[in-house]
Enzyme design. Structure first.
Site, short mmCIF file in Angstrom:
data_model
loop_
_atom_site.label_atom_id
_atom_site.label_comp_id
_atom_site.label_asym_id
_atom_site.label_seq_id
_atom_site.Cartn_x
_atom_site.Cartn_y
_atom_site.Cartn_z
CD GLU A 279 -3.02 -0.92 0.57
OE1 GLU A 279 -3.44 0.23 0.02
OE2 GLU A 279 -4.04 -1.72 0.62
CB CYS A 280 0.92 4.48 -1.78
SG CYS A 280 -0.75 4.98 -1.69
#
Ligand code: SF4
Length: 286
Positions: A279-280
C-alpha cells in the site's frame, strides 16, 4: 470542530438500527439526519493542517451509520454522503475502475463534488488520457494535485529516483503529503476501496473515521466485488484505463506497477512487486 451529540440522538439511532434499512436522502423519525454528522464550517483560527480528533460520540455515530449503510446500494451511499457532507465532501481517485464507477454515479447525483487525482509525475500516459475522457463524458474535471517539486527537481534533490531506494518516502512526499494539502477544509472523503482487494482492506467500513487525514471516510464500494465493478462498467459503458486490458488489474505509478499473471496472482500483486510493500499509505489508516 467536532459536533458533540446530545444523548437523545442515540435513542433515535437505536430505533433506526433495530428498524433496519436506510434510504439516503429520506428524512423522518428514527433516521440519522445529515446535520447530526456535520461539523461547523472552518474558521480562520482553525488549524486546518492538523488532523482533527473525533469525539467518542462521533465515532459511535459513524459506526452506527456505517452499519445502517451495509445493505445500501453504492448509489444510495454516495447520495447519503452528498447529503451529509457536500460541499465539504471530496474524493481522491487514481482512475481505477472503482473510481470511474463512482465518478459515473457522482455525475448523476452531484457533479460539483471536488474530485482530485494525486499526480505524482510518474503516472502512465493512459491514466492522464482517461482523465480527459472522463471530463468529456461526464463534465467532471478531475483536478490534478501535484507535489511541490517536479520529478526532475525531486530526483535531483535525492540523487536519483527515490522509488528505487526508498519507495515509502517517495509515496509520502508525492502522495500522502499532497493528499493532506488537498483535503484541507474538507470534512469527508470518498474512496473506491473494496474489502475483497486485500487483507489490509478486508475490514474497511462503509463509513469510518480516517485518523491519518482527520476526515470521515466513505467507501461506497466496500461491499462490491471486482465482478460487480466490471459489470457496472460494461452496462454503463463507463470509460476505463486501457491498461486493464493489457494485464494490469491495479494501476499506480509506472515505476511501481507491473502486469500480473491472470488467475495466478492477487490483483494487487503488480504494485511494488517484490518489495513487500502493498500500500502507498493512503488507505492504511495509521
Ligand atoms: Fe513514488 Fe512509486 Fe509511490 Fe509513485 S508509487 S509515489 S513512483 S514510490
Amino acid at each position: 470542530m467536532i459536533v458533540s451529540l446530545p444523548a437523545q440522538n442515540f435513542s433515535k439511532m437505536d430505533s433506526k438500527i433495530s428498524g433496519g434499512g436506510l434510504e439516503a436522502g429520506v428524512r423522518g423519525p428514527g433516521r440519522i439526519q445529515p446535520e447530526e454528522l456535520r461539523s461547523p464550517p472552518p474558521t480562520a483560527s482553525d488549524d486546518l493542517g492538523a488532523p482533527r480528533s473525533p469525539t467518542a460520540e462521533e465515532l459511535e455515530l459513524l459506526a452506527r451509520q456505517s452499519q445502517l449503510l451495509e445493505g445500501a446500494t453504492p448509489e444510495k451511499i454516495v447520495a447519503w454522503a452528498v447529503e451529509a457532507y457536500f460541499p465539504r465532501l471530496t474524493m481522491a481517485t487514481a482512475f481505477g475502475p472503482e473510481g470511474c464507477v463512482i465518478l459515473a454515479m457522482l455525475a448523476k447525483i452531484e457533479p460539483r463534488v471536488y474530485v482530485f487525482n494525486l499526480d505524482t509525475g510518474y503516472q502512465f500516459p493512459e491514466t492522464l488520457e482517461l482523465r480527459d475522457r472522463i471530463a468529456q463524458r461526464y463534465g467532471i474535471e478531475v483536478d490534478l494535485q501535484k507535489p511541490e517539486l517536479s520529478v526532475a527537481q525531486y530526483e535531483a534533490r535525492h540523487g536519483g529516483p527515490l522509488y528505487e531506494t526508498d519507495s515509502d518516502r517517495c509515496c509520502l512526499d508525492r502522495k500522502i503529503a499532497v493528499l493532506h494539502r488537498a483535503v484541507e477544509g474538507y470534512q469527508a472523503w470518498m474512496s473506491g476501496i473494496r474489502r475483497d482487494q486485500s487483507t489490509h482492506r478486508a475490514h474497511a467500513p462503509i463509513v469510518g473515521w480516517d485518523k491519518k487525514f482527520g476526515l470521515v471516510k466513505i467507501s461506497p464500494l466496500a461491499n462490491w466485488t471486482k465482478k460487480d465493478v466490471w459489470k457496472r462498467i460494461a452496462e454503463g459503458n463507463i470509460p476505463y484505463n486501457p491498461l486493464h486490458d493489457r494485464g494490469y488489474p491495479s494501476i499506480g505509478c509506472w515505476p511501481c506497477t507491473r502486469a500480473v499473471l491472470w488467475g495466478e496472482e492477487d490483483e494487487r500483486a503488480g504494485r511494488w512487486s517484490g518489495t513487500g510493500k502493498t500500500e502507498c499509505g493512503l488507505h492504511t489508516g495509521e
